[in-house]
Design an enzyme around this catalytic site. Sequence first.
Site, mmCIF file in Angstrom:
data_model
loop_
_atom_site.group_PDB
_atom_site.id
_atom_site.type_symbol
_atom_site.label_atom_id
_atom_site.label_comp_id
_atom_site.label_asym_id
_atom_site.label_seq_id
_atom_site.Cartn_x
_atom_site.Cartn_y
_atom_site.Cartn_z
ATOM 1 N N GLY C 15 0.834 -1.201 0.000
ATOM 2 C CA GLY C 15 0.000 0.000 0.000
ATOM 3 C C GLY C 15 0.862 1.242 0.000
ATOM 4 O O GLY C 15 1.889 1.291 0.674
ATOM 5 N N ARG C 76 0.711 -5.324 -6.411
ATOM 6 C CA ARG C 76 0.813 -6.657 -5.808
ATOM 7 C C ARG C 76 1.623 -7.511 -6.773
ATOM 8 O O ARG C 76 1.529 -7.373 -7.982
ATOM 9 C CB ARG C 76 -0.574 -7.305 -5.654
ATOM 10 C CG ARG C 76 -1.469 -6.611 -4.694
ATOM 11 C CD ARG C 76 -1.331 -7.244 -3.281
ATOM 12 N NE ARG C 76 -1.587 -6.238 -2.245
ATOM 13 C CZ ARG C 76 -2.754 -5.650 -2.028
ATOM 14 N NH1 ARG C 76 -3.800 -5.967 -2.750
ATOM 15 N NH2 ARG C 76 -2.893 -4.769 -1.076
ATOM 16 N N ASP C 107 5.250 -5.067 6.028
ATOM 17 C CA ASP C 107 5.930 -6.328 6.347
ATOM 18 C C ASP C 107 5.908 -7.344 5.202
ATOM 19 O O ASP C 107 6.822 -8.163 5.108
ATOM 20 C CB ASP C 107 5.494 -6.915 7.694
ATOM 21 C CG ASP C 107 4.021 -7.229 7.761
ATOM 22 O OD1 ASP C 107 3.340 -7.033 6.743
ATOM 23 O OD2 ASP C 107 3.570 -7.655 8.844
ATOM 24 N N THR C 130 4.174 2.616 5.762
ATOM 25 C CA THR C 130 2.781 2.162 5.849
ATOM 26 C C THR C 130 2.056 3.085 6.810
ATOM 27 O O THR C 130 2.605 3.473 7.841
ATOM 28 C CB THR C 130 2.679 0.717 6.359
ATOM 29 O OG1 THR C 130 1.327 0.497 6.799
ATOM 30 C CG2 THR C 130 3.590 0.427 7.522
ATOM 31 N N ASP C 132 -0.241 2.336 8.740
ATOM 32 C CA ASP C 132 -0.798 1.611 9.889
ATOM 33 C C ASP C 132 0.087 1.591 11.122
ATOM 34 O O ASP C 132 -0.355 1.214 12.195
ATOM 35 C CB ASP C 132 -1.130 0.162 9.487
ATOM 36 C CG ASP C 132 -2.315 0.089 8.547
ATOM 37 O OD1 ASP C 132 -3.163 1.002 8.603
ATOM 38 O OD2 ASP C 132 -2.397 -0.864 7.761
ATOM 39 N N ASP C 134 2.323 -0.473 11.992
ATOM 40 C CA ASP C 134 2.287 -1.806 12.594
ATOM 41 C C ASP C 134 3.584 -2.578 12.407
ATOM 42 O O ASP C 134 3.571 -3.784 12.244
ATOM 43 C CB ASP C 134 1.102 -2.596 12.025
ATOM 44 C CG ASP C 134 1.158 -2.703 10.506
ATOM 45 O OD1 ASP C 134 2.037 -2.054 9.895
ATOM 46 O OD2 ASP C 134 0.334 -3.419 9.932
ATOM 47 N N ARG C 176 -6.788 -2.596 9.875
ATOM 48 C CA ARG C 176 -7.461 -3.883 10.004
ATOM 49 C C ARG C 176 -6.997 -4.636 11.254
ATOM 50 O O ARG C 176 -7.804 -5.168 12.002
ATOM 51 C CB ARG C 176 -7.225 -4.722 8.742
ATOM 52 C CG ARG C 176 -8.308 -5.736 8.442
ATOM 53 C CD ARG C 176 -8.182 -6.292 7.018
ATOM 54 N NE ARG C 176 -8.386 -5.254 6.016
ATOM 55 C CZ ARG C 176 -9.593 -4.837 5.617
ATOM 56 N NH1 ARG C 176 -10.685 -5.360 6.127
ATOM 57 N NH2 ARG C 176 -9.692 -3.892 4.705
ATOM 58 N N GLY C 190 -10.444 14.327 20.372
ATOM 59 C CA GLY C 190 -11.281 14.344 21.567
ATOM 60 C C GLY C 190 -12.533 13.505 21.418
ATOM 61 O O GLY C 190 -13.623 13.914 21.830
ATOM 62 N N LYS C 218 -23.223 16.419 27.362
ATOM 63 C CA LYS C 218 -22.528 16.486 26.082
ATOM 64 C C LYS C 218 -23.577 16.692 25.008
ATOM 65 O O LYS C 218 -24.577 15.972 24.975
ATOM 66 C CB LYS C 218 -21.784 15.189 25.798
ATOM 67 C CG LYS C 218 -20.656 14.937 26.748
ATOM 68 C CD LYS C 218 -19.453 14.379 26.012
ATOM 69 C CE LYS C 218 -18.223 14.484 26.886
ATOM 70 N NZ LYS C 218 -17.007 14.462 26.115
#
Lengths: 328, 328, 328, 328
Positions: C15, C76, C107, C130, C132, C134, C176, C190, C218
């Site tokens: 990605g 890909r 990864d 990436t 993410d 991760d 994900r 917030g 609220k």
Amino acid sequence: MKPNIKNIAVLTSGGDAPGMNACIRAVVRTGIYNGINMFGVLQGYQGLITNNIIPMDARSVSNIIHLGGTVLKTARCLEFKTDEGMDLAYEHLKLHQIDALVVIGGDGTFTGARRFAQRHHINVIAIPGTIDNDLYGSDFTLGYDTAINTVIEAIDKIRDTADSHDRLFFVEVMGRDSGCIALRSAIACGAEAVLLPEKATSLDELIKQLEVGAATKKSSSIVIVSEGHKQGGAYDIAKHVKEKFNHYDTKVTILGHLQRGGSPSSFDRILGSRLGYAAVNELLKGSTQQMVGLRGNDIRLTSLDEALTEHSFKLESDLLEMTKVLSI
Amino acid sequence: MKPNIKNIAVLTSGGDAPGMNACIRAVVRTGIYNGINMFGVLQGYQGLITNNIIPMDARSVSNIIHLGGTVLKTARCLEFKTDEGMDLAYEHLKLHQIDALVVIGGDGTFTGARRFAQRHHINVIAIPGTIDNDLYGSDFTLGYDTAINTVIEAIDKIRDTADSHDRLFFVEVMGRDSGCIALRSAIACGAEAVLLPEKATSLDELIKQLEVGAATKKSSSIVIVSEGHKQGGAYDIAKHVKEKFNHYDTKVTILGHLQRGGSPSSFDRILGSRLGYAAVNELLKGSTQQMVGLRGNDIRLTSLDEALTEHSFKLESDLLEMTKVLSI
Amino acid sequence: MKPNIKNIAVLTSGGDAPGMNACIRAVVRTGIYNGINMFGVLQGYQGLITNNIIPMDARSVSNIIHLGGTVLKTARCLEFKTDEGMDLAYEHLKLHQIDALVVIGGDGTFTGARRFAQRHHINVIAIPGTIDNDLYGSDFTLGYDTAINTVIEAIDKIRDTADSHDRLFFVEVMGRDSGCIALRSAIACGAEAVLLPEKATSLDELIKQLEVGAATKKSSSIVIVSEGHKQGGAYDIAKHVKEKFNHYDTKVTILGHLQRGGSPSSFDRILGSRLGYAAVNELLKGSTQQMVGLRGNDIRLTSLDEALTEHSFKLESDLLEMTKVLSI
Amino acid sequence: MKPNIKNIAVLTSGGDAPGMNACIRAVVRTGIYNGINMFGVLQGYQGLITNNIIPMDARSVSNIIHLGGTVLKTARCLEFKTDEGMDLAYEHLKLHQIDALVVIGGDGTFTGARRFAQRHHINVIAIPGTIDNDLYGSDFTLGYDTAINTVIEAIDKIRDTADSHDRLFFVEVMGRDSGCIALRSAIACGAEAVLLPEKATSLDELIKQLEVGAATKKSSSIVIVSEGHKQGGAYDIAKHVKEKFNHYDTKVTILGHLQRGGSPSSFDRILGSRLGYAAVNELLKGSTQQMVGLRGNDIRLTSLDEALTEHSFKLESDLLEMTKVLSI
């Protein structure tokens, strides 16, 4: 009678303006959609002189609608002002069998286009592209809306900090002869005062205005200064004000060329697309030496003769009055 | 004959729209500049029922011109649709000796305003504030320009990644009955296709269009889906397309309520300021049951009767045609 | 011992993420500055298979630092996972006499790089790219900061309108398997609640939290939903909540792929520049099968073995606790 | 031993910085979550002198996390530097039974806080809030990340137009004694050169650098000038360069105070939230005369003594080197 047009070229000239790429895209694709071979001239009239002319297909204008600047580049070109220059330019157009020309730019660009079309047998449509909005025949020129958005985003940030201190901010915006950007920016950011090239606001008047603001507990004030103001740029004016009006700390921002750039607003992308689309359709109908412009929400033609002779005082009268009423 | 107006109230009703705060500021300051006492009604017509009415001075609208939403809040109010509700509202206005009302909102707001002015002796001017641009009598409604800018900024980001893969993106935008946002967004972001509530584009047509794009080597495509489209939202349409057209990976974005927010564009701030300024000036001249709107670059009146009866098909015909021509 | 490296290639895979272009620019220019011939591989590992490899000079990466996406494209590539694919890729590298490779991605990209470097005699440095966040071995991955900024700009707009009504907004963000974007976005905007893939928040808990908010006045609430949440996407969760908690009107926004795009933040441009610069310098020092990452404010190496084996729970514990404390 | 703290006040002092509001919100809510009564001091130390101290509840900091500036305002305060001023301030704190203080600001703020805590029995935690990033003990100060983003957004716009002409742009950024903003901005926007207050770059060097760029066919160049540079501001330097190096047209932008404003980036909102949360937790643990700062990705304490005595040269060495390598 419909002309037999087979090849059209497009160029951008003068100062660049956001929306020019959207306009180039529309010119190219409208031409191709109608079976025309399309060409791009690089660096404005300079590219006509140097034969810097390239074919353009539908994919060549992919993913440019959102870009500031102009993919065709612009340049100053003194040579095109001479007969020899124009003749050379015409030769290069003939070399590519180009029958018609779309030019995007300001009044210098239009003047060149008119002289060229009068001297040589070539149809020309002009598109008003300049952030200054100083052209007759179009309520808005390409890039003007984006430039104002750019200015107010900058001033919004200044307001954040203005709100925390007692300060007087002078912000210099573009418009050597035209106060259009200054006036609309002043309304849109709620400036306390605006100095326009068209109006001789004296410093004494300005100071009186700021004193009223200080008396009514404004925590800070913002003054928009058009770069063409008679009494100098923002630095000069800030200095003079500081000498006579010591209530606030004064700060200066000079926005400069960042006002020319940035991704075009939706308004300018749509305007550029409509004008480019209309320009090619007009050429295909046989129109020449005309400018396509926006009047109200419609696209209208104005002859280059009229566009270059008439002078429009484009500062909306309600906006002028509102700078005083809404800054109380 | 000039009315003897001493106190004016302003309220916002229906869905909020960027530019409402600029408009409230202009209403309040124009009133005060003319020696009027100004009031704000909180939560739209609901605030008339509950007497949630506060005095407003020039400082109460400082530093709001750039804020999205509305500082006066809005609310749905069923009670105001009843005679009893309107009578109670009128009593509260009389309590504050309020002679005239400025209402900012869409056609529900206008309908309420007209009935109220007809039942009770109160002058009312309406201001078109809705992102959908679905009102007769104004080329642009307050918030529409900002909403389109918001949509194209979102889609520009999608394009960045679209450019790297073979993908088909469906983006759902607001406009249950009006394709205005969808159409202008589609032009401004260079979408490959657009599905409007006003036009019954069949899925087969859409797929044919996408196949042409795929054949001419478009790396990715973006389809704008108006939330009011007959064939469902973006998710449904993406699913149907996926079944028949397997060339691309499909991805969906639902922009939702972020389209209502954001700092107003310069266009909406100026429009809001002009309309608010004009509304108060019209009240002072004795006008009532009128809407102030933008026609071309001028502020014009339309009677509420006309505004609520006429129906404008506001999709510009050149833009409709351009969605096809410019996406080749 | 310093390796005798003369030609280096760079590619982006998986990605795309904002900052990749800043990184490519840094890789190319650092190489050229050190006398290396630089190459770009188009469409990730796919370009190695198809020999889509081009020479790059300093000018080829001009004016890309601010662009989202990747000028080298990604794709890909299943074939690269096979031995035959890797052998073909290696042949193409040898054709250009390429001695070393910089790969930018997640990864999947790293796994490919490690296997390739183990099978063939080629030095490889990996750069974590990436949105993410991760990956083990870098506090921040390229694109993560920009993605969070994109999310909060969207949610800020929703807040504008949230502030005017009693509403409950569900906003679905990417991630994900990783709640990094969701968690940081929730703190930064917030949000009243956040649903993370790493934590099994039950709907009952969520509703209890929202009830407390409603009780403490609220006006509206925002719930961030990570796309990987066990109980479904934002639509599903909104529906379930609506059934049990009828206090508010519920609205859904699915941000989708716009989170991948946009001009990179300064943080990501600087991070990309530092990592690209470091990657080439490491190759020139003889390093291989390493990832360059950011630890604190320093650039550090982690072996690909470690980066691919270790698993970091990257949700900062104070941030997790703060989602509860700061949303009271 | 845990102190018996029941009431905590928070103030912002010195120049305002984006992220201060996120920090105030975190301080107030973390206190309330822990059963503490919270107070806000308006206009920094000035508000302690004038007893401008207000109670704050959880709702009082709603919808401020995304706002630039500081809702508590700041001000210069000479009186707080005197013993009498501090004694008066202490009396006012006692009046409200305030046991502890969180101060957000730069080193002037810290100096005041340390002297105050040493003279009177009051616990104080300091939070580094300044766009200049010129404090020891925190890798990043509050507002720094936002300021750099603001600068690069401005310069990106200049690049759009730079790309169309042969021009040399000088952009003056903040940082009288610290080149942090200039250095990171230069890397992030790909500037051709940067003039830092910490480094005596001669004009001759600069011109040589620009000549190399011109020779390698750069169409335009951008030079970042830190306002504290020995050889003057951007105007002066542009003038000097113009005299010796006539290749380009030179243009100047002075960003000024817009660098202090704007909605805080996610980084600054999260940093402000973490620091505010940590500050209150530290007070509750009994810490005093400490600064909470970010080291790596962790929140760490530094004593005010150390923070005010140590001097950090915060220009990352790889970034300094990269300004040369990456601008080829």
